[in-house]
Design an enzyme around this catalytic site. Structure first.
Site, PDB file in Angstrom:
ATOM      1  N   ASP A 398       0.822  -1.204   0.000  1.00 50.88           N
ATOM      2  CA  ASP A 398       0.000   0.000   0.000  1.00 50.88           C
ATOM      3  C   ASP A 398       0.859   1.258   0.000  1.00 50.88           C
ATOM      4  OD1 ASP A 398      -2.609   1.402   0.446  1.00 50.88           O
ATOM      5  OD2 ASP A 398      -1.630   1.967   2.331  1.00 50.88           O
ATOM      6  N   GLU A 451       1.183  -0.371  -5.115  1.00 46.33           N
ATOM      7  CA  GLU A 451       0.261   0.732  -5.382  1.00 46.33           C
ATOM      8  C   GLU A 451       1.114   1.997  -5.410  1.00 46.33           C
ATOM      9  OE1 GLU A 451      -3.488   3.237  -3.532  1.00 46.33           O
ATOM     10  OE2 GLU A 451      -1.896   2.428  -2.283  1.00 46.33           O
TER      11      GLU A 451
END
Length: 714
Positions: A398, A451
C-alpha cells in the site's frame, strides 16, 4: 531482618534492569544462594531435585525471600504459601537464555529472516519445564516486564533481562497458549509508559481491548498451495478485491467469521472466473474505519473474524478452489495508539523522532524509520512470515509513493532532504529492494504488487537492473484517465479521445495491473455505475462497455467487490454489499458479463499471454474520435492466437464498419457486451463475419455503448 542492598530495593520497587543478576541461584563464596521475589507469599521454601527442602528468609515484606540451597543441589523449585494454599513454582530466574549468540549476531546485523521464530511469545520447553519464552526489542528502556494472565498483570513479578543491542527476554514457566499479555516498559528517563502490545504477537484481543495473546503458531495448519504458476506474467490474473468485514453480513449486521467466509467466498469468486482473491489488510488494527490500513499487529490476523487457525481455513478454502491469495500489506505507516509501536521504549524506536520525517500529515500516522536496521528487519521478516506461515501467494504494498518521496503531501520547508539534497527517500528505496529481493529468493512463485501513483521508473523491474523489484505495479494513471473518459456524456467523449490512447504510450514500461479498487467507490466518488452518464439503460450499457474494454486492454485485472454486479451506492465498511440487487435483471446481467469476460480472458491466450509485452498488442483504429470507436489486436505467443477487440463508446449503432484484420477467413464473435443475457439490445454480427480482400478486412455491426471480441477460425 537482613540488611538489604540497593539492588534488592530495585527488585522490590520494580526498577531493576538486570533481575538475573540478583534473583535466582547464585554461587557466593562457598554457599549456593537462592533469591526469589513472590509478592503476597507468606513463606517460601526451596526444593531441590531430590526433594530436600530449605526455608528462605523473608527479607522484605513486599515478598523478597533469600536463603541457601540444600548442599549439592543444582535444579530446584520454589514452594510458596499464599494464605492456606501451598503452590510449587518454577523460578523463572533459574533458566538459561532464550536467544543464542548467533541469534543476537543476526539481530544486531539486521539479517535475521526468521525474526518471528525468536521474538514475541513462543510456547516452549526449557529444561523439561513447559512455559512461554517472551522476547521484545526495547533498546532504550530502563526496565521491561512481561505482564499477563499468568502474573496478575503485576510488573514486579516478571522483569526481563536485556541482551545484545536491546532485546529483553524471559522464560515464564507454566504460562501457556491462550494467555493474554503485554509489556510494561519504563523509558530512558524513568517514565512509566502505557502497557505495550507485543509488536510480534501472533494474535490479539478484539478491539477496543488491546492485549496480545500467546499462540503456538508452529502448530497452525499449513494451507495447501495454489497452482505454482498462478502469478506468472504469461498467465491470466484477474483479482477480486475483498474487505472481509463487509462482503456479506449475518443476523443483526454481524461480521461473518473466517470459517463462514471460507464456506461461501472462495466458491463465489471461482464461479465468477476470477483467478485470485485479494484481502484488504487483515493485520490487527484498532479502528474499523481504517479498513485495516492502520495496523498495530503486523503478525496477527485480526480477531474480528476469528483465530489464526480460522484464517488458515480461509486460505485453504481459496486454494482448494484454485485461487491465489493476495494480502494488502502496509509497511509505510502505523497509528500512534498508546499501546502500539509509537514511542515504544520511550523513544522514537520504530518511527523518526522528527515529525518532518516521522509523521504522515494526511493520515495522522507515524512513518517507519527505514534507516534503522532493526525496523527494516522487522518489516522484511513480516513479509516472509505471511508467505511461510499462512502460505499466501503474494503481497500488494500500500501507498508506495508515500514511502518513496520525502516531500510526499508536504509543503515547502516541511520536509527534510536526503543526503544529496533530493526528495527521494533513499532508505525506503533500499528497504523495498531488499523486501522484494528476499521475498522472491525464498518464494519464487509468489508475487508482489505496488500501489504506486507516480511515474517512478522501473517499479516492476529487477533490482539488478536498477528497479524496485516488484512483480507488478498498479496502473493508477490508466484508472484515472479511463474513468474520467467513461464518465463523460458520449457527445463530449471525442474531446477526451486521448484519455484512452495515452495509456498505451506507457502500457509496457511496467508489469501493470488495471485496478478498479476500493478507493474508486468511496469518499464521494460514487460507485462505478453511479459515474455512468445517461438514462438507466445507457448507464448499464456504459458500464458493460467499460468492463469489456478493461478485459481487452493489456494488463492484469483487479475489481473491488460489488463492482461485479453494479452496486449503486458507495461502499460502506459498516454494512454488507447490496446482494438483493441481483434480483434485478440489469444487475444480474452485469454479473453474467463479468463471469464471461473472465472466462474469455482465461481461455484466450491472446488476452493474457503477452499482457506485459508490447508484442502482444497492435492498434487497429485510433483516429475515429468522432465516432468514439477504438479497435486493437491482442496477440499470444502463437502467431495465430489473436483477438480483435472493437469498442464503441457512442450510443449509435454503426453498420458495415470496416476493420482491418491480419487473416482472411472466418472470425467468430466470441463476446458481445450488448448481448441480451447481459441486459443489452442484442445488436451484433450473428456470431461470425468473413474477412476478404488482398488486405483482409471485415465489415462489422458495432452495437451501441458496447464492445465485441472476435477471434480467427484456426
Amino acid at each position: 531482618m537482613t540488611k538489604l542492598t540497593a539492588e534488592a530495593y530495585a527488585i522490590v520497587e520494580g526498577r531493576h534492569a538486570d533481575p538475573f543478576h540478583y534473583l535466582g541461584r547464585h554461587q557466593e563464596d562457598d554457599q549456593t544462594v537462592v533469591r526469589a521475589f513472590l509478592p503476597e507469599a507468606s513463606a517460601v521454601d526451596v526444593v531441590d531435585e531430590h526433594g530436600a527442602t530449605a526455608a528462605l528468609e523473608r527479607v522484605h515484606d513486599a515478598g523478597l525471600f533469600v536463603g541457601n540451597m540444600p548442599n549439592g543441589a543444582v535444579n530446584y523449585q520454589l514452594r510458596a504459601r499464599y494464605g492456606d494454599n501451598v503452590v510449587d513454582l518454577d523460578d523463572p530466574y533459574r533458566f538459561p537464555t532464550i536467544l543464542s549468540d548467533f541469534d543476537l549476531y543476526l539481530l544486531g546485523e539486521g539479517t535475521h529472516q526468521r525474526l518471528y521464530d525468536k521474538l514475541g511469545a513462543h510456547p516452549m520447553k526449557l529444561e523439561g519445564v513447559d512455559g512461554v519464552g517472551f522476547v521484545v526489542f526495547a533498546p532504550n528502556a530502563q526496565r521491561v516486564s512481561v505482564v499477563g494472565d499468568f502474573n496478575f498483570w503485576d510488573p514486579r513479578r516478571h522483569p526481563m533481562r536485556v541482551r545484545g543491542v536491546g532485546y529483553w527476554e524471559l522464560f515464564v514457566p507454566r504460562a501457556t497458549a491462550g494467555d493474554h499479555y503485554k509489556f510494561n516498559v519504563v523509558g530512558p528517563q524513568g517514565q512509566q509508559l502505557a502497557l505495550k502490545s507485543d509488536p510480534m504477537a501472533f494474535a490479539a484481543e478484539l478491539r477496543p481491548s488491546t492485549a496480545s495473546i500467546v499462540i503456538d503458531e508452529t502448530k497452525l495448519p499449513h494451507p495447501r498451495s495454489a497452482p505454482a504458476d498462478i502469478n506468472a506474467l504469461n498467465r491470466p490474473m484477474s483479482v477480486y478485491e475483498v474487505h472481509l468485514g463487509s462482503w456479506r453480513r449475518k443476523n443483526d449486521n454481524e461480521w461473518l467469521s473466517y470459517r463462514e467466509l471460507a464456506e461461501t467466498l472462495p466458491r463465489y469468486v471461482r464461479d465468477l472466473g476470477f483467478t485470485h482473491v485479494e484481502f484488504l489488510p487483515i493485520n490487527e488494527h484498532p479502528f474499523d474505519g481504517s479498513w485495516g490500513y492502520q495496523p498495530t499487529g503486523m503478525y496477527a490476523p485480526t480477531s474480528r473474524f476469528g483465530t489464526p487457525e480460522d484464517f488458515c481455513a480461509l486460505v485453504e478454502a481459496c486454494h482448494v478452489e484454485g485461487l491465489g491469495v493476495l494480502l494488502d500489506w502496509v509497511p509505510g505507516h502505523f497509528p500512534d495508539d498508546a499501546h502500539g509501536l509509537g514511542m515504544f521504549d520511550g523513544t522514537a524506536l520504530y518511527e523518526h523522532a522528527n515529525p518532518l520525517q516521522g509523521r504522515h500529515m494526511d493520515w495522522g500516522t507515524l512513518i517507519y524509520n527505514y534507516g534503522r536496521t532493526e525496523v527494516v528487519n522487522f518489516l522484511v521478516s513480516n513479509a516472509l512470515f505471511w508467505l511461510e506461515r499462512y502460505n499466501v501467494d503474494g503481497l500488494r504494498v500500500d501507498a508506495v509513493a508515500s514511502m518513496l518521496y520525502l516531500d510526499y503531501s508536504r509543503d515547502a520547508g516541511a520536509w527534510i532532504p536526503n543526503k544529496y539534497g533530493g526528495r527521494e527517500n533513499l532508505e525506503a528505496i533500499a528497504f523495498l529492494r531488499r523486501f522484494n529481493t528476499e521475498l522472491f529468493a525464498k518464494f519464487p512463485n509468489a508475487t508482489t504488487a505496488a500501489e504506486e501513483s507516480t511515474a517512478w521508473p522501473q517499479v516492476s523491474r529487477p533490482v539488478d537492473f536498477g528497479g524496485l523489484g516488484f512483480g507488478y505495479k498498479w496502473n493508477m494513471g490508466w484508472m484515472h484517465d479511463t474513468l474520467n473518459y467513461i464518465s463523460q456524456d458520449p457527445i463530449y467523449r471525442q474531446y477526451h479521445h486521448g484519455s484512452i490512447l495515452f495509456g498505451l504510450q506507457y502500457a509496457f514500461t511496467e508489469n501493470f495491473v488495471l485496478p478498479l479498487s476500493h478507493d474508486e467507490v468511496v469518499h464521494g466518488k460514487k460507485s462505478l455505475i453511479g459515474r455512468m452518464p445517461g438514462d438507466d439503460w445507457q448507464r448499464f450499457a456504459n458500464l458493460r462497455a467499460y468492463y469489456a474494454f478493461m478485459f481487452g486492454h493489456p494488463g492484469k485485472k483487479l475489481m473491488f467487490m460489488g463492482c461485479e454486479f453494479a452496486q449503486e451506492r458507495e461502499w460502506n465498511h459498516d454494512r454488507s454489499l447490496d446482494w438483493h440487487l441481483l434480483e434485478q435483471d440489469k444487475h444480474k446481467g452485469i454479473q453474467s458479463l463479468i463471469r464471461d469476460l473472465n472466462e474469455l480472458y482465461r481461455q484466450q491466450p491472446a488476452l493474457h499471454e503477452l499482457d506485459c509485452d508490447p508484442a502482444g498488442f497492435e492498434w487497429v483504429i485510433t483516429e475515429d474520435a468522432a465516432s468514439n470507436v477504438f479497435a486493437w489486436l491482442r496477440k499470444g505467443a502463437n502467431p495465430r492466437a489473436q483477438c480483435l477487440v472493437v469498442v464503441n463508446f457512442s450510443p449509435n449503432v454503426y453498420r458495415d464498419y470496416k476493420v482491418r484484420v491480419p487473416f482472411p477467413g472466418r472470425w467468430r464473435e466470441v463476446l458481445n457486451s450488448d448481448a441480451g443475457i447481459y441486459g443489452g439490445g442484442n445488436v451484433g454480427n450473428g456470431g461470425e463475419v468473413v474477412a476478404n480482400g488482398l488486405v483482409p478486412g471485415i465489415n462489422l455491426t458495432l452495437p451501441p455503448l458496447a464492445a465485441v471480441f472476435l477471434v480467427p477460425e484456426l
